[in-house]
Design an enzyme around this catalytic site. Structure first.
Site, mmCIF file in Angstrom:
data_model
loop_
_atom_site.group_PDB
_atom_site.id
_atom_site.type_symbol
_atom_site.label_atom_id
_atom_site.label_comp_id
_atom_site.label_asym_id
_atom_site.label_seq_id
_atom_site.Cartn_x
_atom_site.Cartn_y
_atom_site.Cartn_z
ATOM 1 N N GLU A 58 48.604 25.650 16.686
ATOM 2 C CA GLU A 58 47.509 24.797 16.241
ATOM 3 C C GLU A 58 46.646 25.602 15.286
ATOM 4 O OE1 GLU A 58 46.644 21.875 20.080
ATOM 5 O OE2 GLU A 58 45.273 23.511 19.589
ATOM 6 N N ASP A 69 33.802 22.575 20.473
ATOM 7 C CA ASP A 69 34.185 23.973 20.613
ATOM 8 C C ASP A 69 33.085 24.804 21.257
ATOM 9 O OD1 ASP A 69 36.870 24.330 19.342
ATOM 10 O OD2 ASP A 69 35.840 23.360 17.680
ATOM 11 N N TYR A 183 47.394 16.121 24.397
ATOM 12 C CA TYR A 183 46.599 17.290 24.785
ATOM 13 C C TYR A 183 45.690 16.861 25.936
ATOM 14 C CZ TYR A 183 43.805 21.575 23.969
ATOM 15 O OH TYR A 183 43.165 22.788 24.093
#
Length: 277
Positions: A58, A69, A183
């Site tokens: 990725e 994040d 995911y």
């Protein structure tokens, strides 16, 4: 049970997961902040991770407001932007990787950089450069469905996110538009190294897999070989990001940075690969 049409799925992603399934092995997916510390070293690290046994890479497109994040990936994104990394520059990195490797490459991004580039143009150019999939963190599939432009993958497998807070009744809706892999976010919150895995993870993955034939990869917080091994027993793949990014940050000035990342990732990869033996 929804499954992705073969006409969309990247052959590199499809062939990789098929090969691993036949060998009863989980995939190891490694995340990197593209452009940190620079483009050349990003390419070197990708090749080193492949040599260590990683199956999918990725590449995070640096963005100034990475809301999903944690601090490690935020720092890496800031450094990549400060080094002059652009979205077009990330596509150039993919072209450089493709000169030496056929490892599947997934672009990990927020909608803003893609939309600024031009949604259709980005998907076309990324696929032409050699990217295989895209994970757009802040574009829910039901929102994409409301806009024809956003709903079309244009040659990139759309990787979908499912979180612990996603109700089971929504699984099929999300899985129906997933391709390449799903995911599964192992815990609430943002990315970052965790000392332990979330409780009930195996059961959560098992429930999700009842709703889809698309491979399920688990990430967020995995940083130790024993964690990678545990996840690999139930999931189709293990995603490690912040721990690798932290290694890059801590050794960014080292001449042998790619080898350092290789040596850090190898025990994690080996643990994931041997978990079902």
């Amino acid at each position: 049970m929804p499954s992705a049409p073969d006409s969309i799925t990247s052959s590199r992603l499809r062939d990789t997961f098929t090969k691993l399934s036949d060998a009863n092995e989980a995939a190891f997916v490694a995340y990197l902040a593209a452009g940190h510390p620079n483009a050349e070293k990003t390419v070197e690290i990708v090749l080193a991770l492949e040599e260590a046994g990683a199956d999918v890479i990725e590449l995070g497109i640096p963005f100034s407001d990475p809301l999903a994040d944690g601090v490690v990936n935020q720092i890496a994104a800031e450094k990549a932007l400060a080094a002059g990394t652009t979205t077009r520059g990330v596509l150039d990195m993919i072209r450089a990787i493709r000169e030496k490797s056929e490892i599947p490459l997934v672009l990990f991004t927020y909608l803003n950089p893609v939309y600024t580039y031009g949604f259709e143009d980005f998907h076309r150019d990324a696929a032409a450069a050699g990217a295989d999939g895209i994970l757009c963190l802040d574009l829910p599939p039901d929102e994409a469905a409301k806009n024809v432009e956003l709903a079309q993958s244009k040659g990139l497998s759309p990787i979908r996110l499912i979180a612990p807070t996603t109700p089971e009744e929504r699984f099929e809706e999300v899985c129906a538009t997933a391709d390449g892999f799903i995911y599964y976010v192992s815990r609430e919150g943002v990315t970052g190294v965790q000392e332990s895995l979330a409780e009930g993870l195996d059961e959560q993955v098992a429930v999700l897999k009842k709703h889809t034939d698309v491979p399920v990869c688990v990430g967020f917080g995995i940083s130790k070989p024993e964690q990678a091994a545990q996840v690999a027993k139930s999931a189709d793949g293990v995603v490690v990001g912040s721990a690798i990014v932290r290694t890059v940050i801590d050794n960014a000035d080292a001449d042998n940075l790619a080898q350092i990342v290789h040596d850090f990732a190898k025990p994690l990869i080996d643990a994931a690969k041997s978990a079902r033996a």
